[in-house]
Structures are given as C-alpha cells and as structure tokens.
Design a protein around this motif. Structure first.
Motif, PDB file in Angstrom:
ATOM      1  N   ALA A 237     -27.507 -86.523 -91.840  1.00 17.39           N
ATOM      2  CA  ALA A 237     -27.695 -87.797 -92.533  1.00 17.39           C
ATOM      3  C   ALA A 237     -26.980 -87.793 -93.882  1.00 17.39           C
ATOM      4  N   LYS A 238     -27.033 -86.673 -94.573  1.00 15.63           N
ATOM      5  CA  LYS A 238     -26.390 -86.551 -95.884  1.00 15.63           C
ATOM      6  C   LYS A 238     -24.869 -86.651 -95.763  1.00 15.63           C
ATOM      7  N   LEU A 239     -24.295 -86.020 -94.726  1.00 20.02           N
ATOM      8  CA  LEU A 239     -22.845 -86.009 -94.559  1.00 20.02           C
ATOM      9  C   LEU A 239     -22.300 -87.324 -94.033  1.00 20.02           C
ATOM     10  N   GLY A 240     -23.045 -87.974 -93.163  1.00 20.16           N
ATOM     11  CA  GLY A 240     -22.546 -89.177 -92.522  1.00 20.16           C
ATOM     12  C   GLY A 240     -21.416 -88.832 -91.567  1.00 20.16           C
ATOM     13  N   GLY A 241     -20.736 -89.841 -91.075  1.00 19.21           N
ATOM     14  CA  GLY A 241     -19.625 -89.641 -90.159  1.00 19.21           C
ATOM     15  C   GLY A 241     -18.342 -89.337 -90.905  1.00 19.21           C
TER      16      GLY A 241
END
Length: 114
Positions: free
Chosen positions: A49-53
């Motif tokens: 979630a922190k990194l995202g795509g």
C-alpha cells in the motif's frame, strides 16, 4: 497485541526500497511462529500500500522476512511473505528462502512460494 505493535514499528523503521520494489528483514524476538506469519502478511500488505503501483500501475515486488528467537523453547522461528510481483515476475520463492535461512541457522523449514 505486542506483535502488532512490533510490526508497526518495523513498518516505520525497516522498509528498504531496492530497484523498483522493497523488502523488510527484521527480528521480532519472542513472537510465536503463527503470530510471526500474521505479522509478515500484515507488513506485506502495508508495504504494498505504501509503495503503490509502478509507472504502468503494476504492483512492485515486495518480500518480507521475519525471525524470532523463542528462548523458552530454545527455538528460532522464521516467516516470509512475498507478493505476486516478487513470486511470478522475479522468481522469488518464500518457502525456499525460509528453508535456506533456517538451514543456515541449523534447522529446517519451507512452505508456499508466497
């Protein structure tokens, strides 16, 4: 409850970004194996979630490796979790990684690729 607090601390202090993904390698001494696996899954979801795509909105590879010294039982416990981007795209096998780490520590182990 303590494992949740420790996992939150690890999330804030121990995420290492590498290439286009990230990993966590940390110790949660005193945490039983089942709680260690739960913490690994929690950390995996949180780091994802922190990194995202990525640029093309594809998930970035993430791997979590946790250890615990269980002094009263004179045992070590390991847990590893990896997302599909790490398993399918990068060829990571969490079960083999845990097995290799456990072997170095004088034990055995393994499990599923993710």
């Amino acid at each position: 409850k303590m494992a949740e607090l420790e996992a939150s601390r690890i999330l804030s202090e121990s995420v290492t970004e590498a290439g286009n993904g990230a990993y966590v390698a940390a110790s949660m001494d005193g945490t039983p194996a089942a709680a260690l696996q739960t913490a690994a899954k929690f950390l995996l979801e949180s780091v994802e979630a922190k990194l995202g795509g990525g640029d093309d909105d594809e998930p970035k590879p993430v791997c979590i490796l946790l250890s615990s010294v269980l002094a009263a039982e004179e045992k070590l416990a390991f847990a590893c979790a990896a997302n599909d981007a790490a398993v399918k795209d990068r060829g990571l096998n969490a079960g083999k990684l845990v097995g290799a780490v456990a072997k170095v520590a004088g034990g055995g182990g393994g499990g599923k690729p993710n």
